[in-house]
Design a protein around this motif. Structure first.
Motif, PDB file in Angstrom:
ATOM      1  N   GLY A 103      18.051   7.461 -14.439  1.00  0.00           N
ATOM      2  CA  GLY A 103      17.244   6.817 -15.461  1.00  0.00           C
ATOM      3  C   GLY A 103      17.587   5.363 -15.702  1.00  0.00           C
ATOM      4  O   GLY A 103      17.074   4.749 -16.635  1.00  0.00           O
ATOM      5  N   ARG A 104      18.446   4.803 -14.863  1.00  0.00           N
ATOM      6  CA  ARG A 104      18.818   3.399 -15.035  1.00  0.00           C
ATOM      7  C   ARG A 104      17.653   2.463 -14.713  1.00  0.00           C
ATOM      8  O   ARG A 104      17.587   1.354 -15.230  1.00  0.00           O
ATOM      9  CB  ARG A 104      20.028   3.064 -14.158  1.00  0.00           C
ATOM     10  CG  ARG A 104      21.272   3.843 -14.518  1.00  0.00           C
ATOM     11  CD  ARG A 104      22.414   3.558 -13.558  1.00  0.00           C
ATOM     12  NE  ARG A 104      23.568   4.408 -13.811  1.00  0.00           N
ATOM     13  CZ  ARG A 104      24.533   4.136 -14.683  1.00  0.00           C
ATOM     14  NH1 ARG A 104      24.472   3.000 -15.371  1.00  0.00           N
ATOM     15  NH2 ARG A 104      25.534   4.960 -14.865  1.00  0.00           N
ATOM     16  N   VAL A 105      16.781   2.913 -13.840  1.00  0.00           N
ATOM     17  CA  VAL A 105      15.567   2.158 -13.523  1.00  0.00           C
ATOM     18  C   VAL A 105      14.386   3.084 -13.761  1.00  0.00           C
ATOM     19  O   VAL A 105      14.313   4.169 -13.180  1.00  0.00           O
ATOM     20  CB  VAL A 105      15.570   1.663 -12.063  1.00  0.00           C
ATOM     21  CG1 VAL A 105      14.251   0.953 -11.747  1.00  0.00           C
ATOM     22  CG2 VAL A 105      16.743   0.731 -11.816  1.00  0.00           C
ATOM     23  N   ARG A 106      13.472   2.651 -14.610  1.00  0.00           N
ATOM     24  CA  ARG A 106      12.315   3.471 -14.928  1.00  0.00           C
ATOM     25  C   ARG A 106      11.042   2.787 -14.434  1.00  0.00           C
ATOM     26  O   ARG A 106      10.909   1.567 -14.500  1.00  0.00           O
ATOM     27  CB  ARG A 106      12.220   3.699 -16.448  1.00  0.00           C
ATOM     28  CG  ARG A 106      13.416   4.473 -17.019  1.00  0.00           C
ATOM     29  CD  ARG A 106      13.249   4.701 -18.509  1.00  0.00           C
ATOM     30  NE  ARG A 106      14.378   5.446 -19.058  1.00  0.00           N
ATOM     31  CZ  ARG A 106      14.493   5.777 -20.340  1.00  0.00           C
ATOM     32  NH1 ARG A 106      13.535   5.421 -21.198  1.00  0.00           N
ATOM     33  NH2 ARG A 106      15.543   6.445 -20.751  1.00  0.00           N
ATOM     34  N   VAL A 107      10.133   3.615 -13.979  1.00  0.00           N
ATOM     35  CA  VAL A 107       8.859   3.104 -13.475  1.00  0.00           C
ATOM     36  C   VAL A 107       7.893   2.988 -14.647  1.00  0.00           C
ATOM     37  O   VAL A 107       7.314   3.975 -15.099  1.00  0.00           O
ATOM     38  CB  VAL A 107       8.283   4.032 -12.385  1.00  0.00           C
ATOM     39  CG1 VAL A 107       6.952   3.483 -11.878  1.00  0.00           C
ATOM     40  CG2 VAL A 107       9.271   4.166 -11.240  1.00  0.00           C
ATOM     41  N   THR A 108       7.743   1.787 -15.146  1.00  0.00           N
ATOM     42  CA  THR A 108       6.831   1.494 -16.241  1.00  0.00           C
ATOM     43  C   THR A 108       5.622   0.734 -15.696  1.00  0.00           C
ATOM     44  O   THR A 108       5.645   0.237 -14.561  1.00  0.00           O
ATOM     45  CB  THR A 108       7.535   0.645 -17.304  1.00  0.00           C
ATOM     46  OG1 THR A 108       7.912  -0.622 -16.717  1.00  0.00           O
ATOM     47  CG2 THR A 108       8.790   1.356 -17.822  1.00  0.00           C
ATOM     48  N   PRO A 109       4.558   0.613 -16.475  1.00  0.00           N
ATOM     49  CA  PRO A 109       3.404  -0.180 -16.009  1.00  0.00           C
ATOM     50  C   PRO A 109       3.788  -1.610 -15.654  1.00  0.00           C
ATOM     51  O   PRO A 109       3.267  -2.175 -14.685  1.00  0.00           O
ATOM     52  CB  PRO A 109       2.449  -0.123 -17.201  1.00  0.00           C
ATOM     53  CG  PRO A 109       2.771   1.174 -17.878  1.00  0.00           C
ATOM     54  CD  PRO A 109       4.248   1.332 -17.737  1.00  0.00           C
TER      55      PRO A 109
END
Length: 283
Positions: free
Chosen positions: A171-177
């Protein structure tokens, strides 16, 4: 999405709500084993059988024919093994076929990327073609540059893949818009840069093996940026696969997921191979 394989897929794209169909008329569905009103001689369920049904394990996604992570892992591993075999055979027997492999692989890649339903045969053919391409191009790099560039690129590819997977799972990098939009814009800029460099390589043939814009310090910087974009694309791919599993899509789309990962891994390997060659120098 950055990867056209997932971007053009209605399955791995925007989330869809699961629909449940119900009968509109009375007693439209007859449950096997339960007596129905107004019937005689209907089968009944014994106490032992009923207890076994209630005490049995809950049906898994594999039992219901839905996509699982295991499906994706098995398909991806199998395709990777096939790619390595094809690459090794081409390296040893006919490295000059890399041009044919590149052309066929590009055509099959486009066909598979825009197909609504995955075709295992076409995906397998794509992997074989890419194996021929990678085997030939790797043999060229191994001869033109110092020994070790190919093993270094292979090791670096799996290392970047592992780091990207860790960052996503933790969860250190999340795929956001915003993340997806930035990646899309960056990849569009990189594509334009690559096309310009390719065109200029014909105008300035003495500019080197990597083109006039990919040599020296600028080439190293661009290569590192490309590796970062490929790693970010992997993270987006992982998110697309996760969404497909959670939505309960059919298991056959494991082929699409594996194909999408192979596309990104091939790109990542080529960028790392180019970087390894830049740092090692020519023979």
């Amino acid at each position: 999405m950055s990867n056209p394989v997932f971007d053009n897929s209605a399955i791995f794209g925007d989330p869809r709500k699961q629909r449940r169909t119900q009968g509109t008329g009375p007693t439209t569905t007859v449950q096997r084993g339960y007596p129905q009103a107004g019937t005689s001689g209907a089968p009944t369920i014994g106490a032992v059988r009923l207890e076994q049904m209630y005490g049995g394990p809950t049906a898994t996604t594999r039992d219901t024919g839905r996509l699982t992570y295991d499906d994706v892992i098995v398909k991806t591993g199998g395709l990777l093994a096939l790619l390595v075999v094809a690459a090794a055979a081409t390296w040893q027997l006919a490295p000059g076929l890399w041009i044919l492999g590149a052309i066929v692989g590009l055509g099959l890649g486009l066909v598979n990327a825009f197909k609504k339903s995955p075709s295992p045969a076409l995906i397998t053919a794509y992997v074989v073609a890419q194996g021929v391409f990678l085997g030939g191009i790797s043999a060229f790099y191994a001869q033109a540059f110092r020994p070790g560039v190919v093993p270094q690129a292979v090791l670096a590819t799996f290392s970047v893949f592992g780091v990207a997977l860790f960052l996503f799972r933790s969860g250190r990098v999340r795929v956001t818009p915003k993340f997806t939009k930035f990646l899309l814009i960056a990849m569009g800029g990189y594509l334009a840069f690559s096309v310009l460099n390719f065109v200029l390589s014909f105008v300035l043939p003495s500019s080197g093996s990597f083109g006039p814009l990919r040599g020296g310090t600028l080439g190293v910087v661009v290569g590192l940026v490309a590796v970062g974009l490929a790693a970010a694309s992997l993270i987006v791919d992982f998110d697309s696969i996760k969404r497909g599993v959670e939505q309960g899509v059919p298991a056959k789309f494991a082929w699409s997921a594996a194909f999408g990962l192979i596309v990104t891994l091939v790109w990542l390997y080529l960028e790392l191979l180019r970087l390894a060659a830049m740092f090692s120098g020519r023979n």
